[in-house]
Design a protein around this motif. Structure first.
Motif, PDB file in Angstrom:
ATOM      1  N   ARG A  97      50.595 -55.758   6.466  1.00  0.00           N
ATOM      2  CA  ARG A  97      49.898 -56.257   5.283  1.00  0.00           C
ATOM      3  C   ARG A  97      49.353 -55.099   4.456  1.00  0.00           C
ATOM      4  N   ALA A  98      48.779 -54.102   5.106  1.00  0.00           N
ATOM      5  CA  ALA A  98      48.271 -52.941   4.381  1.00  0.00           C
ATOM      6  C   ALA A  98      49.392 -52.233   3.623  1.00  0.00           C
ATOM      7  N   ALA A  99      50.590 -52.236   4.200  1.00  0.00           N
ATOM      8  CA  ALA A  99      51.712 -51.524   3.601  1.00  0.00           C
ATOM      9  C   ALA A  99      52.376 -52.278   2.458  1.00  0.00           C
ATOM     10  N   THR A 128      49.692 -43.125  -5.499  1.00  0.00           N
ATOM     11  CA  THR A 128      49.599 -43.498  -4.085  1.00  0.00           C
ATOM     12  C   THR A 128      48.193 -43.957  -3.730  1.00  0.00           C
ATOM     13  N   VAL A 129      48.093 -44.927  -2.817  1.00  0.00           N
ATOM     14  CA  VAL A 129      46.812 -45.322  -2.263  1.00  0.00           C
ATOM     15  C   VAL A 129      46.854 -45.172  -0.744  1.00  0.00           C
ATOM     16  N   SER A 130      45.676 -45.061  -0.150  1.00  0.00           N
ATOM     17  CA  SER A 130      45.534 -44.896   1.287  1.00  0.00           C
ATOM     18  C   SER A 130      44.756 -46.066   1.857  1.00  0.00           C
ATOM     19  N   GLY A 139      53.225 -47.797  -6.572  1.00  0.00           N
ATOM     20  CA  GLY A 139      53.159 -48.694  -5.427  1.00  0.00           C
ATOM     21  C   GLY A 139      53.242 -48.016  -4.080  1.00  0.00           C
ATOM     22  N   SER A 140      53.281 -46.686  -4.036  1.00  0.00           N
ATOM     23  CA  SER A 140      53.392 -45.994  -2.747  1.00  0.00           C
ATOM     24  C   SER A 140      52.083 -46.087  -1.969  1.00  0.00           C
ATOM     25  N   ARG A 141      52.226 -46.121  -0.639  1.00  0.00           N
ATOM     26  CA  ARG A 141      51.058 -46.330   0.220  1.00  0.00           C
ATOM     27  C   ARG A 141      51.140 -45.494   1.489  1.00  0.00           C
ATOM     28  N   VAL A 142      49.993 -44.971   1.901  1.00  0.00           N
ATOM     29  CA  VAL A 142      49.837 -44.332   3.205  1.00  0.00           C
ATOM     30  C   VAL A 142      48.960 -45.252   4.043  1.00  0.00           C
ATOM     31  N   VAL A 143      49.483 -45.706   5.179  1.00  0.00           N
ATOM     32  CA  VAL A 143      48.729 -46.573   6.083  1.00  0.00           C
ATOM     33  C   VAL A 143      48.505 -45.813   7.383  1.00  0.00           C
ATOM     34  N   THR A 144      47.258 -45.626   7.750  1.00  0.00           N
ATOM     35  CA  THR A 144      46.917 -44.914   8.985  1.00  0.00           C
ATOM     36  C   THR A 144      46.359 -45.916   9.987  1.00  0.00           C
TER      37      THR A 144
END
Length: 322
Positions: free
Chosen positions: A243-245, A196-198, A136-141
């Motif tokens: 929301r992305a996170a 992880t997703v980006s 469930g980890s996420r990188v939001v740029t």
């Protein structure tokens, strides 16, 4: 879909790092994550402002000094974070500059490109080991509508250009780089089978401290009118990032922004991007240039990933953004 902070699920047990979390959109992003139970790390250039923000946010909030205009500072911040935490669930690459007084970064890069893109590229690469096996980890740029003003002719000369001050093109190029980085990162994460997703998000138009810079003369009256009539408050502008996170119905590779008034305000929904931002070969060239300029090389190969990585329940398939 009418999405708001009320839709942010419980974040208890999760650790979130937000760059530029001492004010504006970053502060509102961090505030909501902390209110939902996350342990929040504010990565800020000004530690005093960061500590004041942490006191206002409350909860389990800490501060790390991070100056994205210095790759040494980025490495020191990453080392400090790695020393404090064994895992990261969220990384929100939010901090940025817009039309700063002319300066180069400590490493000789044009300020927009160096701070907005290269600093975050390096930070993400140095912290990815704390994330890539975390379900469930996420990188939001965080990018910008201004990415449409950017061109993809990325090279060493442009990265070190002296013409970036008060330049819409230079700012747009840096935000285009943010979006292209997020998409190429997702492609590489998916190829490595990482947990992880980006994703990328833009805030629309918001009256934050970024507008206090020395904007080009032609933009000043337009910016004033736009801020009066179109801008939304930072707490609304933070919704695409949030929301992305936190919304697992939004897959990796997605790009979110406000849905109304030419994407300047409104609820967070899938956003439109420029044609050049979808150029796969340009994404690869930017990635390779960024590795060369920062000295940070991502280790994302299938061999680096466990054979079996648990996924959160009801997780939808990832979108690669390609």
């Amino acid at each position: 879909m009418d999405w708001s902070t009320a839709d942010v699920p419980d974040q208890s047990g999760r650790t979130a790092l937000v760059t530029g979390g001492s004010g504006g959109i970053g502060l509102e992003t961090a505030r909501t994550l902390a209110a939902r139970g996350a342990h929040v790390v504010l990565a800020c250039r000004n530690v005093e402002r960061g500590l004041a923000a942490a006191a206002r946010i409350g909860g389990r909030t800490e501060v790390v000094r991070l100056d994205l205009a210095s790759l040494d500072s980025v490495r020191q911040a990453a080392a400090e974070i790695r020393g404090r935490h064994q895992r990261l669930d969220l990384l929100v690459n939010n901090a940025g500059v817009m039309f700063p007084p002319f300066r180069r970064t400590e490493d000789g890069f044009e300020a927009h490109f160096g701070v907005n893109h290269l600093g975050h590229f390096a930070l993400t690469g140095l912290l990815l080991d704390l994330m890539r096996h975390v379900p469930g980890s996420r990188v939001v740029t965080v990018t910008s509508l201004a990415h449409r003003a950017g061109t993809a002719g990325f090279d060493d000369g442009q990265a070190r250009s002296t013409s970036g001050r008060r330049s819409v093109t230079a700012y747009g190029r840096s935000k285009l780089a943010n979006l292209m980085f997020a998409r190429e990162l997702q492609h590489r994460l998916a190829g490595a089978g990482a947990a992880t997703v980006s994703l990328a998000a833009h805030p629309g138009l918001s009256a934050t401290g970024l507008w206090h810079g020395d904007a080009p003369a032609l933009l000043r009256p337009v910016a004033g009118a736009a801020l009066r009539w179109l801008a939304q408050p930072p707490e609304q502008a933070a919704l695409p990032s949030l929301r992305a996170a936190t919304d697992y119905l939004v897959p990796g590779g997605a790009y979110l922004g406000p849905h109304a008034l030419f994407e300047s305000r409104g609820k967070p929904m899938p956003a439109r991007s420029s044609r050049v931002s979808l150029d796969v070969s340009a994404q690869v060239r930017l990635w390779e240039l960024s590795q060369d300029l920062t000295g940070v090389r991502y280790r994302l190969t299938p061999a680096d990933t466990p054979a079996c990585t648990p996924e959160p329940a009801a997780r939808p398939p990832q979108a690669t953004g390609r």
